[in-house]
Design a protein around this motif. Structure first.
Motif, PDB file in Angstrom:
ATOM      1  N   HIS A 275       0.855  -1.187   0.000  1.00  0.00           N
ATOM      2  CA  HIS A 275       0.000   0.000   0.000  1.00  0.00           C
ATOM      3  C   HIS A 275       0.896   1.243   0.000  1.00  0.00           C
ATOM      4  O   HIS A 275       1.951   1.251   0.638  1.00  0.00           O
ATOM      5  CB  HIS A 275      -0.907   0.031   1.236  1.00  0.00           C
ATOM      6  N   TRP A 276       0.473   2.282  -0.721  1.00  0.00           N
ATOM      7  CA  TRP A 276       1.206   3.541  -0.708  1.00  0.00           C
ATOM      8  C   TRP A 276       0.890   4.304   0.578  1.00  0.00           C
ATOM      9  O   TRP A 276      -0.278   4.539   0.884  1.00  0.00           O
ATOM     10  CB  TRP A 276       0.829   4.402  -1.915  1.00  0.00           C
ATOM     11  N   ILE A 277       1.928   4.658   1.301  1.00  0.00           N
ATOM     12  CA  ILE A 277       1.766   5.347   2.585  1.00  0.00           C
ATOM     13  C   ILE A 277       2.540   6.663   2.567  1.00  0.00           C
ATOM     14  O   ILE A 277       3.693   6.719   2.133  1.00  0.00           O
ATOM     15  CB  ILE A 277       2.281   4.482   3.764  1.00  0.00           C
ATOM     16  N   ALA A 278       1.890   7.708   3.038  1.00  0.00           N
ATOM     17  CA  ALA A 278       2.537   9.019   3.197  1.00  0.00           C
ATOM     18  C   ALA A 278       2.650   9.326   4.677  1.00  0.00           C
ATOM     19  O   ALA A 278       1.673   9.213   5.420  1.00  0.00           O
ATOM     20  CB  ALA A 278       1.705  10.105   2.509  1.00  0.00           C
ATOM     21  N   GLY A 279       3.856   9.684   5.118  1.00  0.00           N
ATOM     22  CA  GLY A 279       4.050  10.044   6.510  1.00  0.00           C
ATOM     23  C   GLY A 279       4.234   8.820   7.393  1.00  0.00           C
ATOM     24  O   GLY A 279       4.218   7.682   6.921  1.00  0.00           O
ATOM     25  N   PRO A 280       4.396   9.026   8.697  1.00  0.00           N
ATOM     26  CA  PRO A 280       4.474  10.358   9.297  1.00  0.00           C
ATOM     27  C   PRO A 280       5.880  10.951   9.172  1.00  0.00           C
ATOM     28  O   PRO A 280       6.872  10.218   9.162  1.00  0.00           O
ATOM     29  CB  PRO A 280       4.140  10.080  10.763  1.00  0.00           C
ATOM     30  N   LEU A 281       5.918  12.262   9.065  1.00  0.00           N
ATOM     31  CA  LEU A 281       7.192  12.964   9.078  1.00  0.00           C
ATOM     32  C   LEU A 281       7.520  13.284  10.527  1.00  0.00           C
ATOM     33  O   LEU A 281       6.808  14.042  11.184  1.00  0.00           O
ATOM     34  CB  LEU A 281       7.090  14.250   8.261  1.00  0.00           C
ATOM     35  N   THR A 282       8.566  12.690  11.060  1.00  0.00           N
ATOM     36  CA  THR A 282       8.899  12.835  12.469  1.00  0.00           C
ATOM     37  C   THR A 282      10.250  13.528  12.654  1.00  0.00           C
ATOM     38  O   THR A 282      11.042  13.647  11.712  1.00  0.00           O
ATOM     39  CB  THR A 282       8.970  11.460  13.153  1.00  0.00           C
ATOM     40  N   ALA A 283      10.492  13.939  13.892  1.00  0.00           N
ATOM     41  CA  ALA A 283      11.773  14.563  14.214  1.00  0.00           C
ATOM     42  C   ALA A 283      12.921  13.584  13.969  1.00  0.00           C
ATOM     43  O   ALA A 283      13.991  13.973  13.503  1.00  0.00           O
ATOM     44  CB  ALA A 283      11.772  15.030  15.669  1.00  0.00           C
ATOM     45  N   GLN A 284      12.687  12.300  14.246  1.00  0.00           N
ATOM     46  CA  GLN A 284      13.742  11.309  14.037  1.00  0.00           C
ATOM     47  C   GLN A 284      14.069  11.158  12.563  1.00  0.00           C
ATOM     48  O   GLN A 284      15.238  11.005  12.186  1.00  0.00           O
ATOM     49  CB  GLN A 284      13.324   9.952  14.620  1.00  0.00           C
ATOM     50  N   THR A 285      13.035  11.213  11.704  1.00  0.00           N
ATOM     51  CA  THR A 285      13.269  11.146  10.268  1.00  0.00           C
ATOM     52  C   THR A 285      14.175  12.282   9.821  1.00  0.00           C
ATOM     53  O   THR A 285      15.122  12.085   9.053  1.00  0.00           O
ATOM     54  CB  THR A 285      11.930  11.234   9.502  1.00  0.00           C
ATOM     55  N   VAL A 286      13.854  13.479  10.295  1.00  0.00           N
ATOM     56  CA  VAL A 286      14.651  14.658   9.947  1.00  0.00           C
ATOM     57  C   VAL A 286      16.080  14.506  10.451  1.00  0.00           C
ATOM     58  O   VAL A 286      17.044  14.790   9.725  1.00  0.00           O
ATOM     59  CB  VAL A 286      14.003  15.933  10.525  1.00  0.00           C
TER      60      VAL A 286
ATOM     61  N   VAL B  63      21.972  13.650   9.695  1.00  0.00           N
ATOM     62  CA  VAL B  63      23.182  12.874   9.972  1.00  0.00           C
ATOM     63  C   VAL B  63      23.890  12.545   8.657  1.00  0.00           C
ATOM     64  O   VAL B  63      25.111  12.697   8.530  1.00  0.00           O
ATOM     65  CB  VAL B  63      22.843  11.577  10.739  1.00  0.00           C
ATOM     66  N   LEU B  64      23.094  12.137   7.656  1.00  0.00           N
ATOM     67  CA  LEU B  64      23.678  11.843   6.349  1.00  0.00           C
ATOM     68  C   LEU B  64      24.222  13.107   5.688  1.00  0.00           C
ATOM     69  O   LEU B  64      25.276  13.061   5.037  1.00  0.00           O
ATOM     70  CB  LEU B  64      22.628  11.181   5.453  1.00  0.00           C
ATOM     71  N   ARG B  65      23.523  14.221   5.848  1.00  0.00           N
ATOM     72  CA  ARG B  65      24.034  15.472   5.279  1.00  0.00           C
ATOM     73  C   ARG B  65      25.408  15.801   5.860  1.00  0.00           C
ATOM     74  O   ARG B  65      26.321  16.211   5.136  1.00  0.00           O
ATOM     75  CB  ARG B  65      23.073  16.626   5.573  1.00  0.00           C
ATOM     76  N   THR B  66      25.549  15.620   7.165  1.00  0.00           N
ATOM     77  CA  THR B  66      26.825  15.927   7.823  1.00  0.00           C
ATOM     78  C   THR B  66      27.934  14.990   7.344  1.00  0.00           C
ATOM     79  O   THR B  66      29.100  15.390   7.235  1.00  0.00           O
ATOM     80  CB  THR B  66      26.666  15.817   9.341  1.00  0.00           C
ATOM     81  N   MET B  67      27.568  13.756   7.038  1.00  0.00           N
ATOM     82  CA  MET B  67      28.556  12.801   6.554  1.00  0.00           C
ATOM     83  C   MET B  67      28.952  13.064   5.101  1.00  0.00           C
ATOM     84  O   MET B  67      30.085  12.768   4.695  1.00  0.00           O
ATOM     85  CB  MET B  67      27.997  11.375   6.677  1.00  0.00           C
TER      86      MET B  67
ATOM     87  N   ASN C 250      19.925  12.833  -3.555  1.00  0.00           N
ATOM     88  CA  ASN C 250      18.825  11.990  -3.088  1.00  0.00           C
ATOM     89  C   ASN C 250      18.496  12.236  -1.620  1.00  0.00           C
ATOM     90  O   ASN C 250      17.326  12.242  -1.229  1.00  0.00           O
ATOM     91  CB  ASN C 250      19.159  10.513  -3.313  1.00  0.00           C
ATOM     92  N   ASN C 251      19.522  12.446  -0.817  1.00  0.00           N
ATOM     93  CA  ASN C 251      19.281  12.704   0.603  1.00  0.00           C
ATOM     94  C   ASN C 251      18.635  14.065   0.833  1.00  0.00           C
ATOM     95  O   ASN C 251      17.904  14.255   1.806  1.00  0.00           O
ATOM     96  CB  ASN C 251      20.600  12.622   1.380  1.00  0.00           C
ATOM     97  N   LEU C 252      18.898  15.005  -0.063  1.00  0.00           N
ATOM     98  CA  LEU C 252      18.345  16.350   0.088  1.00  0.00           C
ATOM     99  C   LEU C 252      16.863  16.436  -0.280  1.00  0.00           C
ATOM    100  O   LEU C 252      16.173  17.353   0.162  1.00  0.00           O
ATOM    101  CB  LEU C 252      19.130  17.346  -0.768  1.00  0.00           C
ATOM    102  N   LEU C 253      16.361  15.500  -1.082  1.00  0.00           N
ATOM    103  CA  LEU C 253      14.970  15.581  -1.530  1.00  0.00           C
ATOM    104  C   LEU C 253      13.982  15.651  -0.368  1.00  0.00           C
ATOM    105  O   LEU C 253      13.155  16.565  -0.313  1.00  0.00           O
ATOM    106  CB  LEU C 253      14.648  14.399  -2.456  1.00  0.00           C
ATOM    107  N   PRO C 254      14.019  14.717   0.601  1.00  0.00           N
ATOM    108  CA  PRO C 254      13.082  14.829   1.724  1.00  0.00           C
ATOM    109  C   PRO C 254      13.376  16.019   2.633  1.00  0.00           C
ATOM    110  O   PRO C 254      12.463  16.558   3.262  1.00  0.00           O
ATOM    111  CB  PRO C 254      13.248  13.499   2.473  1.00  0.00           C
ATOM    112  N   VAL C 255      14.637  16.431   2.715  1.00  0.00           N
ATOM    113  CA  VAL C 255      14.973  17.607   3.529  1.00  0.00           C
ATOM    114  C   VAL C 255      14.319  18.850   2.936  1.00  0.00           C
ATOM    115  O   VAL C 255      13.708  19.660   3.655  1.00  0.00           O
ATOM    116  CB  VAL C 255      16.510  17.797   3.599  1.00  0.00           C
ATOM    117  N   THR C 256      14.426  19.000   1.624  1.00  0.00           N
ATOM    118  CA  THR C 256      13.795  20.133   0.950  1.00  0.00           C
ATOM    119  C   THR C 256      12.282  20.070   1.080  1.00  0.00           C
ATOM    120  O   THR C 256      11.620  21.093   1.305  1.00  0.00           O
ATOM    121  CB  THR C 256      14.183  20.150  -0.540  1.00  0.00           C
ATOM    122  N   ALA C 257      11.718  18.861   0.965  1.00  0.00           N
ATOM    123  CA  ALA C 257      10.267  18.698   1.109  1.00  0.00           C
ATOM    124  C   ALA C 257       9.814  19.094   2.514  1.00  0.00           C
ATOM    125  O   ALA C 257       8.762  19.724   2.683  1.00  0.00           O
ATOM    126  CB  ALA C 257       9.870  17.253   0.812  1.00  0.00           C
TER     127      ALA C 257
END
Length: 335
Positions: free
Chosen positions: A168-179, A184-188, A253-260
């Motif tokens: 099933h296609w699922i949207a969310g949840p967008l959480t603080a841990q996701t961010v 963490v990946l951006r810093t790396m 690719n890592n920036l896509l959800p950050v920008t969203a």
């Protein structure tokens, strides 16, 4: 977005958009000083923003439009001290030749609905988990399920939707841990990319970016109306100069959800922070001076500050009531 994909004939979509804007500027339909924004132009041409953005950049290079302290572009060459005219471009009667309109309308059908679906999804994921039923989405926009799958695939690439174990296609949840995970990946990835790419940074482009950052920083409004575009240019100029294609793909690719996430917070009315522009300006200045290690260190500082700002704003969103109305094809999933 694949703005490079050709429309029928030899022209690409951004070339068609450029031709339309250029002819309307030449004819005076778009007068000197008119503020041009990507969104309204994309709506008129019924295309995505990416081709319009590239068209405006080409017109800027030709001196037909220029950036200013506010959001968007002004019609006319730079340095003319033109007073911005903020008129709804839809009321000016933009002339779109028949051949251009037909070429644009023949684009992939998913592009016609993508921005709307992205906005619908992004507007609710911070409030919980939602299921998207392909058939309901198809019926909502009167398109095929193939088109729907194209849209959902691109949303998955941007980290806004996923498939669960039941497919099933699922949207969310967008959480603080996701961010936090993405930062963490951006810093790396991003500070080392700056170090690796510093010798390859285009100096003229960097100087133009720095000028733009300073103008945004000095503007009365903090220049935040154009903040997303400025940050995108910073990434392209300073981070993606690294001569490692795999690293560049990982960063993008890592920036896509950050920008969203950032776009979602702006849609919910939370303001951007002028400190973002200052931090990016410092990185750009250090790179221009050849102080690579200091630029790398400043980038790490910027990412830490950006994470803290984002988490703080998500805490504010957590106390906001969920959306009273969502699109019909979005069904809340109760845990």
């Amino acid at each position: 977005m694949k703005e490079e994909q050709a429309a029928p004939g030899s022209q690409k979509r951004y070339e068609i958009a450029e031709e339309v804007l250029r002819s309307n500027i030449s004819a005076g339909t778009l007068p000197p000083g008119l503020v041009l924004l990507e969104g309204p132009i994309a709506d008129i041409l019924q295309t995505s923003r990416a081709p319009v953005q590239r068209a405006l950049q080409t017109l800027e290079a030709d001196g037909l439009v220029h950036r200013f302290a506010g959001r968007g572009f002004l019609v006319g060459p730079p340095g003319g001290d033109i007073e911005p005219i903020r008129t709804d471009i839809k009321a000016l009667g933009l002339v779109v030749p028949r051949h251009a309109d037909e070429a644009l309308q023949s684009r992939s059908s998913w592009e016609r609905i993508y921005n709307t679906v992205e906005a619908d999804v992004a507007g609710c994921v911070v409030f919980g988990r939602y299921r998207i039923v392909e058939m309901e989405l198809a019926n909502h926009f009167n398109v095929s399920r193939t088109v729907v799958r194209d849209v959902l695939t691109r949303l998955r690439e941007r980290g806004l939707v996923r498939k669960n174990q039941s497919s099933h296609w699922i949207a969310g949840p967008l959480t603080a841990q996701t961010v936090k995970d993405h930062f963490v990946l951006r810093t790396m990835l991003e500070p080392p990319a700056i170090r690796l790419g510093a010798p390859a940074v285009n100096r003229a482009r960097l100087e133009a970016l720095l000028k733009r950052l300073r103008a945004a920083e000095d503007s009365a409004a903090g220049g935040l109306g154009d903040s997303e575009a400025i940050q995108t240019e910073f990434i392209e100029c300073c981070v993606l100069a690294a001569p490692n294609e795999r690293l560049r793909d990982l960063v993008r690719n890592n920036l896509l959800p950050v920008t969203a996430t950032d776009r979602l917070l702006r849609r919910l009315g939370l303001p951007g922070d002028p400190a973002i522009i200052t931090e990016l300006r410092l990185v750009a200045e250090l790179l221009l001076r050849g102080a690579t290690e200091s630029a790398v260190s400043m980038m790490a500082t910027h990412l830490e500050a950006s994470l803290n700002r984002t988490i703080a704003q998500m805490k504010i969103v957590a106390i906001i009531p969920g959306p009273g109305v969502t699109a019909a094809y979005l069904t809340p999933v109760l845990d």
